[in-house]
Design a protein around this motif. Structure first.
Motif, PDB file in Angstrom:
ATOM      1  N   ASN A 118      18.752  21.915  16.113  1.00 31.82           N
ATOM      2  CA  ASN A 118      18.857  20.753  17.056  1.00 31.82           C
ATOM      3  C   ASN A 118      18.828  19.500  16.050  1.00 31.82           C
ATOM      4  O   ASN A 118      19.695  18.336  15.645  1.00 31.82           O
ATOM      5  N   HIS A 119      17.761  19.591  15.354  1.00 31.09           N
ATOM      6  CA  HIS A 119      17.060  18.787  13.954  1.00 31.09           C
ATOM      7  C   HIS A 119      18.943  18.790  13.106  1.00 31.09           C
ATOM      8  O   HIS A 119      19.592  18.231  12.581  1.00 31.09           O
ATOM      9  N   GLU A 120      19.611  19.684  12.371  1.00 32.49           N
ATOM     10  CA  GLU A 120      20.697  20.093  11.824  1.00 32.49           C
ATOM     11  C   GLU A 120      21.695  19.414  11.888  1.00 32.49           C
ATOM     12  O   GLU A 120      22.622  18.276  11.916  1.00 32.49           O
ATOM     13  N   THR A 121      21.914  20.447  14.050  1.00 36.93           N
ATOM     14  CA  THR A 121      23.386  19.709  14.561  1.00 36.93           C
ATOM     15  C   THR A 121      22.725  17.958  14.494  1.00 36.93           C
ATOM     16  O   THR A 121      24.506  17.548  14.615  1.00 36.93           O
ATOM     17  N   GLN A 122      22.058  17.238  14.848  1.00 34.94           N
ATOM     18  CA  GLN A 122      21.892  15.844  15.477  1.00 34.94           C
ATOM     19  C   GLN A 122      21.960  14.952  14.271  1.00 34.94           C
ATOM     20  O   GLN A 122      22.299  13.730  14.892  1.00 34.94           O
ATOM     21  N   ALA A 123      22.155  15.560  12.848  1.00 34.85           N
ATOM     22  CA  ALA A 123      22.425  14.915  12.199  1.00 34.85           C
ATOM     23  C   ALA A 123      23.894  14.655  12.221  1.00 34.85           C
ATOM     24  O   ALA A 123      24.226  13.081  11.785  1.00 34.85           O
ATOM     25  N   PHE A 124      24.584  14.546  12.419  1.00 32.55           N
ATOM     26  CA  PHE A 124      26.056  14.627  13.010  1.00 32.55           C
ATOM     27  C   PHE A 124      26.429  13.837  14.413  1.00 32.55           C
ATOM     28  O   PHE A 124      27.660  14.516  14.808  1.00 32.55           O
ATOM     29  N   GLY A 125      25.377  14.092  15.507  1.00 30.41           N
ATOM     30  CA  GLY A 125      25.952  13.696  16.986  1.00 30.41           C
ATOM     31  C   GLY A 125      26.572  15.040  17.511  1.00 30.41           C
ATOM     32  O   GLY A 125      26.921  14.484  18.742  1.00 30.41           O
ATOM     33  N   LEU A 126      26.238  16.040  17.556  1.00 27.60           N
ATOM     34  CA  LEU A 126      26.306  17.110  17.586  1.00 27.60           C
ATOM     35  C   LEU A 126      25.856  18.270  18.398  1.00 27.60           C
ATOM     36  O   LEU A 126      24.789  18.227  18.321  1.00 27.60           O
ATOM     37  N   ALA A 127      25.849  18.805  19.028  1.00 30.08           N
ATOM     38  CA  ALA A 127      24.705  20.354  19.935  1.00 30.08           C
ATOM     39  C   ALA A 127      25.266  21.539  20.492  1.00 30.08           C
ATOM     40  O   ALA A 127      26.778  21.019  20.881  1.00 30.08           O
ATOM     41  N   THR A 128      24.751  22.059  21.011  1.00 26.48           N
ATOM     42  CA  THR A 128      25.236  23.301  22.009  1.00 26.48           C
ATOM     43  C   THR A 128      24.472  23.560  22.421  1.00 26.48           C
ATOM     44  O   THR A 128      22.988  23.148  22.617  1.00 26.48           O
ATOM     45  N   THR A 129      24.268  24.268  23.976  1.00 28.75           N
ATOM     46  CA  THR A 129      23.395  24.817  24.523  1.00 28.75           C
ATOM     47  C   THR A 129      22.548  25.845  24.047  1.00 28.75           C
ATOM     48  O   THR A 129      22.449  26.449  23.484  1.00 28.75           O
ATOM     49  N   GLY A 130      21.243  25.396  23.961  1.00 28.88           N
ATOM     50  CA  GLY A 130      20.221  25.582  23.157  1.00 28.88           C
ATOM     51  C   GLY A 130      19.192  25.952  24.210  1.00 28.88           C
ATOM     52  O   GLY A 130      18.999  25.713  25.192  1.00 28.88           O
ATOM     53  N   GLY A 131      18.071  26.067  23.798  1.00 29.34           N
ATOM     54  CA  GLY A 131      16.350  26.336  25.059  1.00 29.34           C
ATOM     55  C   GLY A 131      15.658  25.711  24.869  1.00 29.34           C
ATOM     56  O   GLY A 131      15.891  24.385  23.962  1.00 29.34           O
ATOM     57  N   VAL A 132      15.295  24.885  26.284  1.00 29.60           N
ATOM     58  CA  VAL A 132      14.074  23.752  26.537  1.00 29.60           C
ATOM     59  C   VAL A 132      13.029  24.093  26.165  1.00 29.60           C
ATOM     60  O   VAL A 132      11.883  22.785  25.885  1.00 29.60           O
ATOM     61  N   VAL A 133      12.746  25.329  24.654  1.00 29.84           N
ATOM     62  CA  VAL A 133      11.500  24.805  24.422  1.00 29.84           C
ATOM     63  C   VAL A 133      11.592  25.390  22.341  1.00 29.84           C
ATOM     64  O   VAL A 133      12.778  25.846  22.365  1.00 29.84           O
ATOM     65  N   SER A 134      11.221  24.266  21.883  1.00 26.37           N
ATOM     66  CA  SER A 134      11.878  23.956  20.464  1.00 26.37           C
ATOM     67  C   SER A 134      11.528  25.317  19.552  1.00 26.37           C
ATOM     68  O   SER A 134      12.498  25.327  18.233  1.00 26.37           O
ATOM     69  N   HIS A 135      10.533  25.988  19.855  1.00 28.54           N
ATOM     70  CA  HIS A 135      10.124  27.193  19.315  1.00 28.54           C
ATOM     71  C   HIS A 135      10.737  27.888  18.847  1.00 28.54           C
ATOM     72  O   HIS A 135      10.463  29.119  18.822  1.00 28.54           O
ATOM     73  N   THR A 136      11.556  28.493  20.302  1.00 30.98           N
ATOM     74  CA  THR A 136      12.150  29.612  20.393  1.00 30.98           C
ATOM     75  C   THR A 136      13.371  29.511  19.617  1.00 30.98           C
ATOM     76  O   THR A 136      13.926  28.899  19.069  1.00 30.98           O
ATOM     77  N   GLY A 137      13.381  31.482  18.916  1.00 29.77           N
ATOM     78  CA  GLY A 137      14.604  31.705  18.468  1.00 29.77           C
ATOM     79  C   GLY A 137      16.380  31.685  19.184  1.00 29.77           C
ATOM     80  O   GLY A 137      16.283  32.052  19.816  1.00 29.77           O
ATOM     81  N   ILE A 138      16.805  31.301  18.223  1.00 28.39           N
ATOM     82  CA  ILE A 138      18.559  31.341  18.664  1.00 28.39           C
ATOM     83  C   ILE A 138      19.285  32.381  18.702  1.00 28.39           C
ATOM     84  O   ILE A 138      19.770  32.703  19.635  1.00 28.39           O
ATOM     85  N   ALA A 139      18.772  33.793  18.266  1.00 28.22           N
ATOM     86  CA  ALA A 139      18.598  35.132  18.320  1.00 28.22           C
ATOM     87  C   ALA A 139      19.448  35.297  19.499  1.00 28.22           C
ATOM     88  O   ALA A 139      19.788  35.371  20.156  1.00 28.22           O
ATOM     89  N   GLY A 140      17.399  35.572  20.084  1.00 28.89           N
ATOM     90  CA  GLY A 140      17.612  36.743  21.224  1.00 28.89           C
ATOM     91  C   GLY A 140      17.813  35.933  22.198  1.00 28.89           C
ATOM     92  O   GLY A 140      17.976  35.913  22.918  1.00 28.89           O
ATOM     93  N   LEU A 141      17.565  34.597  22.550  1.00 26.70           N
ATOM     94  CA  LEU A 141      17.537  33.173  23.509  1.00 26.70           C
ATOM     95  C   LEU A 141      19.515  34.072  23.708  1.00 26.70           C
ATOM     96  O   LEU A 141      19.607  34.167  24.474  1.00 26.70           O
TER      97      LEU A 141
END
Ligand SMILES: Cc1cc2nc3c(=O)[nH]c(=O)nc-3n(C[C@H](O)[C@H](O)[C@H](O)COP(=O)(O)OP(=O)(O)OC[C@H]3O[C@@H](n4cnc5c(N)ncnc54)[C@H](O)[C@@H]3O)c2cc1C
Length: 451
Positions: A118-141
């Motif tokens: 989210n840190h990287e994508t929000q720099a460009f005003g972009l996002a995708t569906t991610g988890g609601v806890v920020s320390h969860t991994g993108i991989a398994g989720l």
């Protein structure tokens, strides 16, 4: 298994990262995962720094007949990131995220967490569906599905996975996309860690302004029955721009509360009016709704989910929240054995339900609530009491459930529940498992058996 020291030394020399064994200074910290209940001791941990290291690790494990586990963010509650006696392929240090704001694509490595992403994508005003806890991994989720704040608008995380690089059980690197190995991409969209080690994820991105409007409203536990009935009502016709979760939990200062966590993702001018009914519903103990950064919204649950706590989960989907079901939920929530324990509801609807069940390995395409009983405690001696509470609770509500989210299965859930999670897609997944991993090399996971 005893490994020849020379073989381990030769393996170490093939990596940019390092190889840990019991007794090494970093070994215990690296084998720890989010659930403190998990205490497994791999023979080796390969701390990979890139795809080449993952390739070497898979080849080494094949040569030596080692059991393999794969770690992304380490959040799987059953501790499937780590194994006893085998090789843990630890991708946690693979952290790069590349954003192409014009093509609206992010390419991310498997050690990336949703906070990083989210840190990287929000720099460009972009996002995708991610988890609601920020320390969860993108991989398994993502590989198991991915339910988050933006799911109603943009579908599950796996729906937004457009391509991936994968190290397969054959010890080769392949690409899975719409053009190359589309069957593998289909399987990765929900089929978990069964089909290889993903070394690069490519996500579709969507415009998401840095500020949103939302937060938590909490009422005393005595109002829980009414809050849950109200929750069921507001979800029924909610637009995809409105996301609402419900919880029964203890606040940090010890109040047992029923809470709604809501956010509006549509036209900012409508935000206050859209959330006003939630804020007006009875007299709240706390109303924390207001403007907040999208990145902060994705950290609202962080404080209740720290590392270092023992946990046990039970989970399932409900298609309706009937009065009888709500009564049972409230009755069992009354007996919570730990102030750290909670129950959560996540609404699944909107874009998640606009595909066919067979469109991706992840098969749930009907509107439901994902329901989670989350037992949490710090004293290991108390495990039986808290696990017992979660099991009793689940037995009381299970008859109302149908299916389960594969990413929420715990270690004692039977394999029948893995099959149930995939529904009619299981047979196709088993056939693809035979194609991509005929010996079930990747089996420390919610396992799809070749066949
Ligand atoms: C605090 C918390 C909050 C959560 N919130 C959400 C949520 O909002 N939405 C949601 O949908 N789920 C949520 N979950 C569930 C989450 O989706 C699963 O726990 C998921 O397994 C976490 O992925 P990870 O990479 O952190 O876990 P890990 O334990 O590292 O990985 C889990 C499994 O995924 C597979 N895997 C990991 N990396 C790779 C890879 N590179 N290649 C192939 N396979 C791999 C492996 O089989 C591994 O055993 C949450 C879990 C926790 C603990």
């Amino acid at each position: 298994m005893t490994l020849d020291a020379a073989a381990v030394a030769a393996f170490r020399a093939t990596l940019r990262g390092d190889v840990l064994q019991g007794g090494d200074a970093a070994y215990d910290a690296t084998r720890k995962v989010w659930n403190e209940m998990v205490d497994k001791r791999p023979a080796l941990i390969a701390r990979c720094k890139g795809a080449a290291d993952v390739l070497q690790a898979v080849r080494f494990a094949k040569t030596h007949g080692l059991l393999v586990s794969v770690r992304g963010g380490g959040h799987n509650v059953a501790g499937s990131a780590v194994c006893d006696g085998g090789l843990m392929i630890d991708c946690a240090a693979m952290k790069s995220v590349h954003v192409d704001p014009v093509a609206r694509v992010a390419r991310a490595e498997p050690g990336v967490t949703w906070a990083d992403f989210n840190h990287e994508t929000q720099a460009f005003g972009l996002a995708t569906t991610g988890g609601v806890v920020s320390h969860t991994g993108i991989a398994g989720l993502t590989l198991g599905g991915g339910i988050g704040w933006l799911a109603g608008k943009f579908g599950y995380s796996c729906d937004n996975l457009r391509a991936a690089d994968v190290v397969t059980a054959a010890g080769e690197r392949v690409r899975a996309s719409g053009e190359e190995n589309p069957d593998l991409l289909w399987a990765l969209r929900g089929g978990g860690g069964n089909f290889g080690v993903v070394t690069s994820f490519e996500f579709d991105l969507h415009p998401q302004p840095p500020m949103v409007y939302g937060g938590l409203v909490a009422w005393p536990f005595e109002a829980a029955r009414d809050v849950l009935k109200f929750y069921a009502e507001i979800c029924r016709d909610a637009p995809a721009d409105l996301a609402v979760s419900a919880a029964i939990l203890y606040t940090p200062d010890g109040h047992h509360v029923a809470a709604l966590l809501a956010a509006w993702f549509g036209d900012a001018a409508e935000a206050e009016a859209r959330l006003a009914p939630i804020r007006r519903f009875a007299a709240p103990l706390a109303d924390m709704i207001g403007p907040l950064p999208y990145t902060a919204l994705n950290m609202l649950f962080d404080a209740g989910n720290p590392f270092g706590v023992h946990r046990y989960w039970k989970s399932g989907y409900f298609a309706t929240l009937s009065d009888e079901l709500i009564d049972r939920i409230v009755e069992h929530a009354t007996d919570t054995t730990s102030p750290q324990s909670a129950i959560l509801f996540f609404r699944v609807d909107g874009a998640c339900t606009r595909k066919e069940s067979s469109a991706t390995a992840f098969s749930l395409r009907e509107p439901v609530w994902d329901f989670d009983i989350i037992a949490q405690w710090t004293n290991p001696a108390e495990a039986d009491r808290h696990v017992g509470w979660a099991r009793r609770f689940w037995r009381a509500v299970e008859p109302f459930s149908r299916g389960v989210y594969v990413n929420h299965l715990d270690s004692d859930d039977p394999s029948a529940r893995v099959r149930a999670a995939y529904g009619d897609n299981y047979a196709r997944l088993a056939a693809l498992k035979t194609k991509w991993d005929p010996t079930n090399f990747f089996r420390v996971n919610n396992n799809i058996v070749p066949g």
